[in-house]
Design a protein around this motif. Structure first.
Motif, PDB file in Angstrom:
ATOM      1  N   GLN A  45       0.771  -1.282  -0.190  1.00  0.00           N
ATOM      2  CA  GLN A  45      -0.059  -0.047  -0.016  1.00  0.00           C
ATOM      3  C   GLN A  45       0.829   1.112   0.017  1.00  0.00           C
ATOM      4  OE1 GLN A  45      -3.120   0.585  -0.541  1.00  0.00           O
ATOM      5  NE2 GLN A  45      -3.077   2.844  -0.032  1.00  0.00           N
ATOM      6  N   LYS A  46       2.036   1.205   0.510  1.00  0.00           N
ATOM      7  CA  LYS A  46       2.871   2.320   0.790  1.00  0.00           C
ATOM      8  C   LYS A  46       3.400   2.476  -0.488  1.00  0.00           C
ATOM      9  CE  LYS A  46       3.985   2.038   5.627  1.00  0.00           C
ATOM     10  NZ  LYS A  46       4.993   1.449   6.581  1.00  0.00           N
ATOM     11  N   LYS A  47       4.080   1.510  -1.053  1.00  0.00           N
ATOM     12  CA  LYS A  47       4.443   1.551  -2.646  1.00  0.00           C
ATOM     13  C   LYS A  47       3.775   1.659  -3.793  1.00  0.00           C
ATOM     14  CE  LYS A  47       7.781  -1.092  -5.244  1.00  0.00           C
ATOM     15  NZ  LYS A  47       8.702  -2.447  -5.538  1.00  0.00           N
ATOM     16  N   PHE A  48       2.363   1.349  -3.492  1.00  0.00           N
ATOM     17  CA  PHE A  48       1.345   1.672  -4.450  1.00  0.00           C
ATOM     18  C   PHE A  48       0.008   2.299  -3.907  1.00  0.00           C
ATOM     19  CE2 PHE A  48       3.817  -2.042  -5.997  1.00  0.00           C
ATOM     20  CZ  PHE A  48       4.430  -1.617  -7.180  1.00  0.00           C
ATOM     21  N   GLY A  50      -3.352   3.604  -2.819  1.00  0.00           N
ATOM     22  CA  GLY A  50      -4.568   3.539  -3.691  1.00  0.00           C
ATOM     23  C   GLY A  50      -5.038   2.209  -4.834  1.00  0.00           C
ATOM     24  N   LYS A  51      -4.006   1.336  -4.659  1.00  0.00           N
ATOM     25  CA  LYS A  51      -3.803   0.014  -5.610  1.00  0.00           C
ATOM     26  C   LYS A  51      -4.132  -0.904  -4.935  1.00  0.00           C
ATOM     27  CE  LYS A  51      -2.805   2.929  -9.080  1.00  0.00           C
ATOM     28  NZ  LYS A  51      -3.867   3.239 -10.118  1.00  0.00           N
ATOM     29  N   ILE A  52      -4.066  -1.063  -3.458  1.00  0.00           N
ATOM     30  CA  ILE A  52      -4.204  -2.276  -2.791  1.00  0.00           C
ATOM     31  C   ILE A  52      -5.515  -2.162  -1.904  1.00  0.00           C
ATOM     32  CG2 ILE A  52      -2.823  -3.952  -1.127  1.00  0.00           C
ATOM     33  CD1 ILE A  52      -1.500  -3.583  -3.868  1.00  0.00           C
ATOM     34  N   LYS A  53      -6.305  -3.136  -1.900  1.00  0.00           N
ATOM     35  CA  LYS A  53      -7.635  -3.444  -0.970  1.00  0.00           C
ATOM     36  C   LYS A  53      -7.383  -4.538  -0.034  1.00  0.00           C
ATOM     37  CE  LYS A  53     -12.154  -2.522  -1.077  1.00  0.00           C
ATOM     38  NZ  LYS A  53     -12.193  -1.372   0.454  1.00  0.00           N
ATOM     39  N   LEU A  54      -7.358  -4.705   1.074  1.00  0.00           N
ATOM     40  CA  LEU A  54      -7.527  -5.757   1.984  1.00  0.00           C
ATOM     41  C   LEU A  54      -9.232  -6.033   2.097  1.00  0.00           C
ATOM     42  CD1 LEU A  54      -5.517  -6.898   4.771  1.00  0.00           C
ATOM     43  CD2 LEU A  54      -7.884  -6.511   5.443  1.00  0.00           C
ATOM     44  N   ILE A  55      -9.491  -7.378   1.905  1.00  0.00           N
ATOM     45  CA  ILE A  55     -10.929  -7.523   2.280  1.00  0.00           C
ATOM     46  C   ILE A  55     -10.850  -8.920   2.886  1.00  0.00           C
ATOM     47  CG2 ILE A  55     -13.113  -8.546   1.154  1.00  0.00           C
ATOM     48  CD1 ILE A  55     -12.231  -6.985  -1.359  1.00  0.00           C
TER      49      ILE A  55
END
Length: 181
Positions: A45-48, A50-55
């Protein structure tokens, strides 16, 4: 998903026969893997941004339409009524499959552990009926770190095991506060 549910499933007859390696069968190893996965998700998430989502499995199971709509929005994909229909027809009932008894040759209806149709709310809480308090305590002891990060409520006595209290202490937004950019 909740490590208690994961290990309840892994200890079932259908899975325990092949879940022999420590990454599958040992809560200590699996919970370390879960911790590593959480750390990796935060790093990604830090590297990308807004591109990672945890569900969490529980969010998808307890609120399948809301969670699916959020995921589609995150992916910038449209909602379609066919998705709603699929959710309605696959998350509210347990569909049984026919199986012939090898000894008696009689057909009976049994729960299909690999099926795609099930009461998703009941699936979330099934571990409460299949694991004893001692097993739950052992799993929670080695998984307390990631369980806390993911917002799972720990069960500290047998009375809590039979209560109907929610097992999630944090909403999905509190677990994964990163918003889509």
């Amino acid at each position: 998903g909740d490590p208690r549910a994961v290990f309840s499933s892994r200890r079932s007859d259908h899975i325990s026969s092949w879940c022999k390696q420590e990454h599958c069968s040992d809560p200590r190893v699996s919970c370390q893997d879960l911790s590593n996965d959480l750390k990796a998700s935060y790093d990604l998430q830090k590297k990308f941004p807004g591109k990672i989502k945890l569900i969490r499995f529980e969010d998808l199971s307890l609120s399948p339409e809301v969670t699916t709509r959020q995921l589609l929005k995150f992916l910038n994909l449209p909602w379609h009524e066919a998705i709603g229909h699929y959710i309605d027809t696959h998350t509210n009932i347990d569909l049984k499959k026919r199986e012939k008894n090898k000894v008696t040759k009689k057909l009976s209806l049994i729960h299909d552990p690999y099926g795609t149709t099930r009461n998703s709310t009941a699936a979330v809480y099934a571990w409460k009926d299949s694991l004893g308090f001692q097993d739950i305590s052992e799993i929670q002891q080695v998984c307390s770190g990631p369980m806390g990060e993911l917002g799972y409520r720990l069960i500290t006595n047998e009375t809590q095991l039979i209560s109907e209290k929610p097992l999630l202490e944090k909403t999905a937004d509190k677990v994964w506060p990163f918003q889509h950019q």
